[in-house]
Write a protein that holds these residues in place. Sequence first.
Motif, short mmCIF file in Angstrom:
data_model
loop_
_atom_site.label_atom_id
_atom_site.label_comp_id
_atom_site.label_asym_id
_atom_site.label_seq_id
_atom_site.Cartn_x
_atom_site.Cartn_y
_atom_site.Cartn_z
N THR A 79 5.91 111.97 5.79
CA THR A 79 6.60 110.69 5.79
C THR A 79 6.55 110.12 4.38
OG1 THR A 79 4.57 109.55 6.42
CG2 THR A 79 6.08 110.09 8.19
N PRO A 80 7.62 110.27 3.63
CA PRO A 80 7.60 109.76 2.24
C PRO A 80 7.24 108.28 2.19
CG PRO A 80 9.54 111.09 2.63
CD PRO A 80 8.87 110.90 3.97
N ARG A 81 6.34 107.96 1.29
CA ARG A 81 5.97 106.57 1.11
C ARG A 81 7.14 105.82 0.51
NH1 ARG A 81 1.52 107.18 -2.90
NH2 ARG A 81 2.56 109.14 -3.20
N ARG A 82 7.12 104.52 0.67
CA ARG A 82 8.17 103.70 0.06
C ARG A 82 8.08 103.82 -1.44
NH1 ARG A 82 6.39 98.33 1.94
NH2 ARG A 82 7.34 97.82 -0.03
N VAL A 83 9.20 103.68 -2.09
CA VAL A 83 9.26 103.77 -3.55
C VAL A 83 8.34 102.72 -4.17
CG1 VAL A 83 10.77 103.48 -5.55
CG2 VAL A 83 11.56 104.75 -3.55
N ASP A 84 8.27 101.53 -3.57
CA ASP A 84 7.40 100.47 -4.10
C ASP A 84 5.95 100.91 -4.12
OD1 ASP A 84 9.14 97.69 -2.49
OD2 ASP A 84 9.67 98.95 -4.20
N ASP A 85 5.52 101.60 -3.06
CA ASP A 85 4.14 102.09 -3.00
C ASP A 85 3.88 103.09 -4.13
OD1 ASP A 85 3.80 100.57 -0.74
OD2 ASP A 85 4.05 102.23 0.64
N GLN A 86 4.83 103.98 -4.35
CA GLN A 86 4.67 104.98 -5.40
C GLN A 86 4.67 104.33 -6.77
OE1 GLN A 86 7.85 107.66 -4.48
NE2 GLN A 86 6.71 108.68 -2.86
N ALA A 87 5.52 103.33 -6.96
CA ALA A 87 5.57 102.63 -8.25
C ALA A 87 4.26 101.88 -8.49
CB ALA A 87 6.75 101.67 -8.29
N GLU B 272 1.32 102.65 -7.31
CA GLU B 272 0.30 103.65 -7.62
C GLU B 272 0.43 104.12 -9.08
OE1 GLU B 272 -1.42 107.92 -6.04
OE2 GLU B 272 0.38 107.08 -5.13
N ALA B 273 1.64 104.33 -9.54
CA ALA B 273 1.86 104.74 -10.93
C ALA B 273 1.39 103.67 -11.90
CB ALA B 273 3.33 105.05 -11.16
N ARG B 274 1.67 102.39 -11.58
CA ARG B 274 1.19 101.29 -12.44
C ARG B 274 -0.33 101.26 -12.48
NH1 ARG B 274 5.68 98.76 -10.54
NH2 ARG B 274 4.66 97.86 -8.74
N ARG B 275 -0.95 101.49 -11.32
CA ARG B 275 -2.41 101.47 -11.24
C ARG B 275 -3.01 102.61 -12.06
NH1 ARG B 275 -5.23 104.01 -7.70
NH2 ARG B 275 -3.58 104.17 -6.17
N LEU B 276 -2.40 103.78 -12.00
CA LEU B 276 -2.93 104.94 -12.70
C LEU B 276 -2.62 104.93 -14.19
CD1 LEU B 276 -2.06 107.74 -10.12
CD2 LEU B 276 -4.32 106.82 -10.64
N TYR B 277 -1.40 104.55 -14.54
CA TYR B 277 -0.95 104.70 -15.93
C TYR B 277 -0.72 103.39 -16.67
CZ TYR B 277 -0.07 109.24 -13.86
OH TYR B 277 -0.21 110.41 -13.18
N GLY B 278 -0.90 102.27 -15.99
CA GLY B 278 -0.67 100.98 -16.62
C GLY B 278 0.79 100.59 -16.53
N PRO B 279 1.08 99.35 -16.91
CA PRO B 279 2.46 98.88 -16.82
C PRO B 279 3.36 99.62 -17.80
CG PRO B 279 1.10 97.26 -17.93
CD PRO B 279 0.18 98.35 -17.44
#
Length: 104
Positions: free
Chosen positions: A49-57, A59-66
């Motif tokens: 079940t693909p996560r929502r794009v917002d969730d993925q974004a 997670e990316a902000r949390r991992l890599y910063g803004p």
Amino acid sequence: MASESLSEFPDEILHKLCDPKTGIVTTSTFLPSISELRAYCHREWDKLTPRRVDDQAEEARRLYGPADVETPEEREARRAIIKQKFQELIAELKMTSAMNSMRK
């Protein structure tokens, strides 16, 4: 710590993670880190079940910063368009208001 950080995943994903034939042990050369365990679970969860794009974004902000993907020139061009459209809307509302007051 590992069990707490994996608690958000459904049981089906955790079973896939621990499967000795197809789980994470088939791709790791040593004991995987908690981060690798989570990444594996997210990949498997996305297959089901693909996560929502917002969730993925997020997670990316949390991992890599803004990330500022907009250049200053693009930002100014966007602001100019918004300002123009806003002025057009105000003019249209004034015209509508004037027409309505003339009808009364």
